[in-house]
Design a protein around this motif. Sequence first.
Motif, PDB file in Angstrom:
ATOM      1  N   GLU A  13       0.809  -1.276   0.090  1.00  0.00           N
ATOM      2  CA  GLU A  13      -0.153   0.079  -0.099  1.00  0.00           C
ATOM      3  C   GLU A  13       0.737   0.979  -0.296  1.00  0.00           C
ATOM      4  N   GLY A  14       0.679   2.034  -0.978  1.00  0.00           N
ATOM      5  CA  GLY A  14       0.993   3.438  -0.773  1.00  0.00           C
ATOM      6  C   GLY A  14       2.860   3.568  -1.109  1.00  0.00           C
ATOM      7  N   ALA A  15       3.178   2.536  -1.829  1.00  0.00           N
ATOM      8  CA  ALA A  15       4.132   2.020  -2.161  1.00  0.00           C
ATOM      9  C   ALA A  15       4.788   3.386  -3.436  1.00  0.00           C
ATOM     10  N   GLY A  16       3.742   3.597  -4.681  1.00  0.00           N
ATOM     11  CA  GLY A  16       4.236   4.640  -5.628  1.00  0.00           C
ATOM     12  C   GLY A  16       3.580   4.320  -6.424  1.00  0.00           C
ATOM     13  N   GLU A  40      -5.176  -2.771 -12.023  1.00  0.00           N
ATOM     14  CA  GLU A  40      -6.769  -4.020 -10.666  1.00  0.00           C
ATOM     15  C   GLU A  40      -6.697  -3.471  -9.777  1.00  0.00           C
ATOM     16  N   PRO A  41      -7.476  -4.214  -8.842  1.00  0.00           N
ATOM     17  CA  PRO A  41      -8.887  -4.493  -9.561  1.00  0.00           C
ATOM     18  C   PRO A  41      -9.348  -3.673 -10.346  1.00  0.00           C
ATOM     19  N   GLY A  42     -10.088  -3.472 -11.328  1.00  0.00           N
ATOM     20  CA  GLY A  42     -10.711  -2.422 -12.280  1.00  0.00           C
ATOM     21  C   GLY A  42     -10.002  -3.118 -13.996  1.00  0.00           C
ATOM     22  N   LEU A  54     -14.919  -5.130  -3.888  1.00  0.00           N
ATOM     23  CA  LEU A  54     -13.966  -6.090  -2.675  1.00  0.00           C
ATOM     24  C   LEU A  54     -13.767  -4.423  -2.611  1.00  0.00           C
ATOM     25  N   LEU A  55     -13.348  -3.834  -2.888  1.00  0.00           N
ATOM     26  CA  LEU A  55     -12.789  -2.610  -1.848  1.00  0.00           C
ATOM     27  C   LEU A  55     -13.600  -2.334  -0.367  1.00  0.00           C
ATOM     28  N   SER A  56     -14.841  -2.350  -1.301  1.00  0.00           N
ATOM     29  CA  SER A  56     -15.421  -1.558  -0.468  1.00  0.00           C
ATOM     30  C   SER A  56     -15.668  -2.585   1.595  1.00  0.00           C
ATOM     31  N   ALA A  74     -12.044 -10.308 -12.572  1.00  0.00           N
ATOM     32  CA  ALA A  74     -12.402  -9.230 -12.036  1.00  0.00           C
ATOM     33  C   ALA A  74     -11.080  -8.893 -13.297  1.00  0.00           C
ATOM     34  N   ARG A  75      -9.659  -9.745 -13.574  1.00  0.00           N
ATOM     35  CA  ARG A  75      -8.600  -9.652 -14.180  1.00  0.00           C
ATOM     36  C   ARG A  75      -8.780 -10.560 -14.962  1.00  0.00           C
ATOM     37  N   SER A  76      -9.854 -11.068 -15.096  1.00  0.00           N
ATOM     38  CA  SER A  76     -10.016 -12.432 -16.825  1.00  0.00           C
ATOM     39  C   SER A  76     -10.804 -11.188 -17.723  1.00  0.00           C
ATOM     40  N   ALA A 149      -2.263  10.011   4.531  1.00  0.00           N
ATOM     41  CA  ALA A 149      -1.619  11.077   3.416  1.00  0.00           C
ATOM     42  C   ALA A 149      -2.925  11.626   2.218  1.00  0.00           C
ATOM     43  N   ARG A 150      -3.023  10.816   1.643  1.00  0.00           N
ATOM     44  CA  ARG A 150      -3.506  11.080   0.707  1.00  0.00           C
ATOM     45  C   ARG A 150      -4.648  10.939   0.270  1.00  0.00           C
ATOM     46  N   ARG A 151      -5.416   9.966   1.244  1.00  0.00           N
ATOM     47  CA  ARG A 151      -6.477  10.336   2.167  1.00  0.00           C
ATOM     48  C   ARG A 151      -7.337  10.505   2.106  1.00  0.00           C
ATOM     49  N   PRO A 156      -9.213   3.667   6.502  1.00  0.00           N
ATOM     50  CA  PRO A 156      -8.870   2.705   5.343  1.00  0.00           C
ATOM     51  C   PRO A 156      -9.791   1.717   4.385  1.00  0.00           C
ATOM     52  N   ASP A 157      -8.874   1.676   3.668  1.00  0.00           N
ATOM     53  CA  ASP A 157     -10.123   0.276   2.398  1.00  0.00           C
ATOM     54  C   ASP A 157      -9.690  -0.934   3.153  1.00  0.00           C
ATOM     55  N   ARG A 158     -10.758  -2.463   2.425  1.00  0.00           N
ATOM     56  CA  ARG A 158     -10.624  -3.458   2.966  1.00  0.00           C
ATOM     57  C   ARG A 158      -9.169  -4.435   3.799  1.00  0.00           C
TER      58      ARG A 158
HETATM   59  N1  T5A Z   1      -5.877  -6.642  -3.969  1.00  0.00           N
HETATM   60  C1  T5A Z   1      -5.109  -6.328  -5.419  1.00  0.00           C
HETATM   61  C2  T5A Z   1      -5.611  -7.679  -3.612  1.00  0.00           C
HETATM   62  O1  T5A Z   1      -5.855  -8.547  -2.380  1.00  0.00           O
HETATM   63  N2  T5A Z   1      -5.669  -8.766  -4.625  1.00  0.00           N
HETATM   64  C3  T5A Z   1      -5.497  -8.698  -6.031  1.00  0.00           C
HETATM   65  O2  T5A Z   1      -5.190  -9.585  -6.894  1.00  0.00           O
HETATM   66  C4  T5A Z   1      -4.918  -6.918  -6.070  1.00  0.00           C
HETATM   67  C5  T5A Z   1      -5.393  -6.547  -8.165  1.00  0.00           C
HETATM   68  C6  T5A Z   1      -5.988  -1.907  -4.109  1.00  0.00           C
HETATM   69  C7  T5A Z   1      -6.120  -3.400  -2.921  1.00  0.00           C
HETATM   70  O3  T5A Z   1      -6.363  -4.102  -3.937  1.00  0.00           O
HETATM   71  C8  T5A Z   1      -5.739  -5.614  -3.091  1.00  0.00           C
HETATM   72  C9  T5A Z   1      -4.478  -4.785  -2.879  1.00  0.00           C
HETATM   73  C10 T5A Z   1      -4.770  -3.866  -2.386  1.00  0.00           C
HETATM   74  O4  T5A Z   1      -5.576  -3.129  -0.976  1.00  0.00           O
HETATM   75  P1  T5A Z   1      -5.838   0.035  -4.362  1.00  0.00           P
HETATM   76  O5  T5A Z   1      -6.700   1.125  -3.542  1.00  0.00           O
HETATM   77  O6  T5A Z   1      -5.756   0.562  -5.609  1.00  0.00           O
HETATM   78  O7  T5A Z   1      -6.394  -1.183  -3.630  1.00  0.00           O
HETATM   79  O8  T5A Z   1      -4.489   0.386  -3.598  1.00  0.00           O
HETATM   80  P2  T5A Z   1      -3.263   0.128  -4.121  1.00  0.00           P
HETATM   81  O9  T5A Z   1      -2.703  -0.427  -5.185  1.00  0.00           O
HETATM   82  O10 T5A Z   1      -2.697  -0.009  -2.321  1.00  0.00           O
HETATM   83  O11 T5A Z   1      -2.877   2.183  -4.772  1.00  0.00           O
HETATM   84  P3  T5A Z   1      -2.458   2.914  -3.670  1.00  0.00           P
HETATM   85  O12 T5A Z   1      -2.413   4.840  -3.779  1.00  0.00           O
HETATM   86  O13 T5A Z   1      -2.673   2.846  -1.874  1.00  0.00           O
HETATM   87  O14 T5A Z   1      -0.433   2.686  -3.859  1.00  0.00           O
HETATM   88  P4  T5A Z   1       0.620   2.977  -4.590  1.00  0.00           P
HETATM   89  O15 T5A Z   1      -0.556   3.284  -5.942  1.00  0.00           O
HETATM   90  O16 T5A Z   1       1.904   2.590  -4.447  1.00  0.00           O
HETATM   91  O17 T5A Z   1       1.066   4.475  -4.008  1.00  0.00           O
HETATM   92  P5  T5A Z   1      -0.033   5.893  -4.882  1.00  0.00           P
HETATM   93  O18 T5A Z   1       1.170   6.244  -6.081  1.00  0.00           O
HETATM   94  O19 T5A Z   1      -0.759   6.243  -5.199  1.00  0.00           O
HETATM   95  O20 T5A Z   1       0.508   7.416  -3.838  1.00  0.00           O
HETATM   96  C11 T5A Z   1      -0.105   7.150  -2.372  1.00  0.00           C
HETATM   97  C12 T5A Z   1       0.794   8.275  -2.051  1.00  0.00           C
HETATM   98  O21 T5A Z   1       1.847   8.836  -1.836  1.00  0.00           O
HETATM   99  C13 T5A Z   1       2.869   9.549  -2.349  1.00  0.00           C
HETATM  100  C14 T5A Z   1       1.819   9.648  -3.615  1.00  0.00           C
HETATM  101  O22 T5A Z   1       1.681  11.499  -4.095  1.00  0.00           O
HETATM  102  C15 T5A Z   1       0.344   9.575  -3.112  1.00  0.00           C
HETATM  103  O23 T5A Z   1      -0.036  11.009  -2.119  1.00  0.00           O
HETATM  104  N3  T5A Z   1       3.839   9.390  -3.327  1.00  0.00           N
HETATM  105  C16 T5A Z   1       5.279   9.663  -2.306  1.00  0.00           C
HETATM  106  N4  T5A Z   1       5.267  10.332  -1.585  1.00  0.00           N
HETATM  107  C17 T5A Z   1       6.333  10.870  -1.126  1.00  0.00           C
HETATM  108  N5  T5A Z   1       7.812   9.575  -1.704  1.00  0.00           N
HETATM  109  C18 T5A Z   1       7.160   9.097  -2.804  1.00  0.00           C
HETATM  110  N6  T5A Z   1       8.276   8.563  -3.547  1.00  0.00           N
HETATM  111  C19 T5A Z   1       5.930   9.183  -2.817  1.00  0.00           C
HETATM  112  N7  T5A Z   1       5.519   8.309  -3.780  1.00  0.00           N
HETATM  113  C20 T5A Z   1       3.974   8.137  -3.551  1.00  0.00           C
END
Ligand code: T5A
Length: 224
Positions: A13-16, A40-42, A54-56, A74-76, A149-151, A156-158
Amino acid sequence: MTRGLFITFEGGEGAGKSSQGEALAGTLRAMGRDVVVTREPGGSPGAEAIRNVLLSGAAEELGPAMEAILFSAARSDHVEQVIRPAVEAGKIVLCDRFLDSTRVYQGVTGELDADFLSGLEAVAVNGMIPDLTLILDIEPETGLARASARRGDDRPDRFEKENVEIHRRRREAYLDIARSEPERCVVIDASRDNAGVAAAIAGVVIPLLQQMDDSNPARRTAVA
Ligand code: T5A
């Protein structure tokens, strides 16, 4: 038509992942490449409807096996409606999460049977294995703080709401995948600032594209 390229972004989560997907898309478009950014999902209308379920958390009470079936359904749809047509049309597809998320979230921390999951994966992916998977590696505490912080709220989601120990196991599971599939996976240190992470990613993807162009004269002409 020359086949395109399928790149996935994975990690906690939040890795970027989404930020870096957009950044890479910008870099590649500036180089004249045709890029599709998806998630994904989506990623397709049918898969986005399943994402909401799923996320709700509406499917949580059905258990990890049923959630895995929903992620796979969803992936298919996403593969057949969006990813495969784009790659076959010569585009570069950048996808935020894909099959490794199911292996890690449902497989490792959902403790599902490996044969059950690999059967589901084969049906959902139907041969569309990523050419490259970028695993954005970060301390779970840092990633969760970024996501929160972004949210901008305390909801937090599921999956985000699970305890940090579970997120640590997911981080290790991603690193295990990278070790077992080094030809597909590259680990990127995602603790750096945005520009540092983007530069590391470009340093992997651009040489790969050059290699593909060099080995295919038709592609070289198309891009030039
Ligand atoms: N899931 C998904 C499953 O369980 N099984 C599956 O098969 C699949 C496909 C998806 C959820 O579903 C689960 C996993 C997940 O829990 P999601 O909302 O799409 O839910 O969640 P994530 O994919 O984790 O998306 P996030 O948005 O949480 O994370 P990201 O995309 O990794 O991060 P990002 O780019 O949105 O950045 C988050 C915040 O951090 C900042 C950004 O500006 C943003 O505010 N940020 C940084 N700040 C400082 N330095 C950096 N280098 C930064 N990079 C980003």
